[in-house]
Design a protein around this motif. Structure first.
Motif, PDB file in Angstrom:
ATOM      1  N   VAL A   1       1.972   9.169 -11.604  1.00 18.14           N
ATOM      2  CA  VAL A   1       1.114   8.026 -11.940  1.00 18.14           C
ATOM      3  C   VAL A   1       1.802   7.110 -12.944  1.00 18.14           C
ATOM      4  CG1 VAL A   1      -0.925   9.463 -11.535  1.00 18.14           C
ATOM      5  CG2 VAL A   1      -0.081   9.178 -13.870  1.00 18.14           C
TER       6      VAL A   1
ATOM      7  N   SER B   1      -4.631   3.062  -9.051  1.00 19.55           N
ATOM      8  CA  SER B   1      -5.327   4.072  -9.871  1.00 19.55           C
ATOM      9  C   SER B   1      -6.788   3.735 -10.141  1.00 19.55           C
ATOM     10  CB  SER B   1      -4.606   4.224 -11.219  1.00 19.55           C
ATOM     11  OG  SER B   1      -3.255   4.579 -11.051  1.00 19.55           O
TER      12      SER B   1
ATOM     13  N   PHE C   1      -5.401   6.233 -16.521  1.00 23.19           N
ATOM     14  CA  PHE C   1      -4.164   6.730 -17.124  1.00 23.19           C
ATOM     15  C   PHE C   1      -3.572   5.764 -18.150  1.00 23.19           C
ATOM     16  CE2 PHE C   1      -4.437   7.877 -12.578  1.00 23.19           C
ATOM     17  CZ  PHE C   1      -4.671   9.241 -12.710  1.00 23.19           C
TER      18      PHE C   1
ATOM     19  N   HIS D   1       1.344   5.213 -16.221  1.00 20.03           N
ATOM     20  CA  HIS D   1       0.385   5.234 -17.328  1.00 20.03           C
ATOM     21  C   HIS D   1       0.461   3.977 -18.193  1.00 20.03           C
ATOM     22  CE1 HIS D   1       2.805   6.727 -20.970  1.00 20.03           C
ATOM     23  NE2 HIS D   1       3.691   6.706 -20.001  1.00 20.03           N
TER      24      HIS D   1
ATOM     25  N   TRP E   1     -12.070  11.196 -13.178  1.00 20.18           N
ATOM     26  CA  TRP E   1     -11.706  12.515 -13.706  1.00 20.18           C
ATOM     27  C   TRP E   1     -12.124  13.621 -12.746  1.00 20.18           C
ATOM     28  CZ3 TRP E   1      -7.950  12.773 -16.737  1.00 20.18           C
ATOM     29  CH2 TRP E   1      -7.773  11.859 -17.789  1.00 20.18           C
TER      30      TRP E   1
ATOM     31  N   PRO F   1       3.215  11.620 -15.474  1.00 20.50           N
ATOM     32  CA  PRO F   1       3.226  10.195 -15.822  1.00 20.50           C
ATOM     33  C   PRO F   1       4.629   9.611 -15.926  1.00 20.50           C
ATOM     34  CG  PRO F   1       2.984  11.502 -17.804  1.00 20.50           C
ATOM     35  CD  PRO F   1       3.087  12.481 -16.670  1.00 20.50           C
TER      36      PRO F   1
END
Length: 360
Positions: free
Chosen positions: A58, A202, A189, A60, A207, A222
């Motif tokens: 991901v 994203s 993130f 971040h 969660w 990340p």
């Protein structure tokens, strides 16, 4: 992309027009290369496509309010600048930018219809309502569409960022219905603010979804990448997108990615910015992954053979967007066309606040 453009009716696309995030009903188009198949599912079922030890990588990055409206001091003309790409390698240096400029107008006007600034010279000063100013250092593309600026250097970095956040607004486009706020562009993130537009794949992740992935043994890894502009309003400039973007990959993230590669685990990128960062590192390291901090001008086209990333979760993209080239590096035009036509029939929503595509 002739097959997609000839076989896909873009006029039937429905855009996501509101900034509602984490929609529990987010739809997922799944393209399975191994089986050469496409199907539609719900994003909340994404964990079913992962196995223990797989990675979800991901971005971040948080997103900067990158649209600033001001005046050209010499002419008193209204100008909007949109931060496009950092100049230099230091993420903390917010003074020097390449920016896209527009004349009078708002985000409600189509980007391609915005008035151009024609009377702008190097050394011109752009002033903003809170006392901030910037100097035009270079006209990169005439008439002043792409320019390099330097914000005033007589203030500290902290004060500069405070002023940018005080007057800056999110970059947004005319298909949206409402003014965006800064928080509308942040993701689950979000960390350091280095992107000028959000890593929007994203947006719909909650969660609850992440918990289901982690319970299955999927690792969330990340990296940091400064996601850039998606549109300049100029077809010639758009053909150069994405502009150079910065990235950082930590020692720990590089180790986890390398370990997954060595153990033949899937490495799934959440968004095109993650793909660009990881494949840029591979490009300069003979296909290997290493901790890195640099700027990339590496462009991924449909002929690119992925060295690190096995799959991607991304938004729904119209054929002419630069993002489509990245999707086509993962799969065939035939499967994209088949999947997109299925998505149209069940009212998928396109663009950053819409539904998602998963290719693996």
């Amino acid at each position: 992309m002739e097959l997609i453009e000839s076989g896909f009716d873009s006029s039937k696309i429905q855009f996501a027009t509101k900034s509602k995030q984490k929609n529990p009903n987010t739809k997922l188009l799944v393209i399975n290369n191994k089986n050469e198949s496409t199907n539609t599912d719900a994003l909340q079922n994404i964990s079913e496509y992962f196995e223990k030890g797989d990675l979800l990588v991901v971005n971040h990055s948080a997103t900067i309010p990158s649209s600033l409206s001001g005046k050209v001091l010499r002419t008193k003309e209204t100008i909007e600048i949109r931060l496009a790409s950092w100049v230099g390698l230091d993420f903390t240096n917010g003074y020097n930018w390449n920016v896209i400029s527009f004349g009078a107008g708002t985000w409600r006007d189509k980007t391609e219809d915005r008035i151009e600034i024609t009377d702008l010279h190097e050394t011109d000063v752009i002033t903003f309502d809170n006392g901030l100013f910037a100097v035009v250092k270079k006209i990169i593309v005439k008439p002043a569409k792409l320019i390099e600026i330097e914000f005033q250097t007589d203030i500290s970095t902290e004060e500069l960022w405070n002023k940018i956040y005080e007057i800056g607004k999110p970059i947004q486009y005319s298909y949206l219905e409402e003014n965006l706020e800064i928080w509308d562009q942040q993701t689950l993130f979000s960390g350091p603010p280095v992107s000028v537009e959000p890593p929007s794949a994203s947006f719909q992740f909650s969660w609850k979804i992440i918990k289901k992935l982690m319970q299955k043994g999927v690792k969330i890894v990340p990296i940091l990448h400064s996601a850039g502009l998606s549109s300049t309003g100029d077809k010639i400039l758009d053909s150069f997108l994405p502009f150079p973007e910065r990235y950082e990959i930590s020692e720990n993230s590089a180790y986890q990615i390398k370990n997954a590669m060595d153990n033949n685990k899937k490495i799934i990128a959440l968004g095109t910015s993650v793909v660009r960062a990881l494949e840029s590192v591979a490009f300069v390291n003979n296909g290997d992954i290493k901790a890195s901090s640099s700027t990339t001008d590496f462009k991924i086209h449909k002929t690119h053979k992925m060295k690190i990333v096995n799959g991607i979760i991304s938004g729904m993209h119209i054929p002419e967007e630069s993002h489509m080239q990245i999707l086509l590096a993962f799969t065939s035009e035939k499967l994209i066309l088949e999947g997109y036509n299925k998505a149209i029939k069940i009212n998928f929503l396109w663009h950053e606040y819409g539904d998602l595509t998963f290719i693996y």
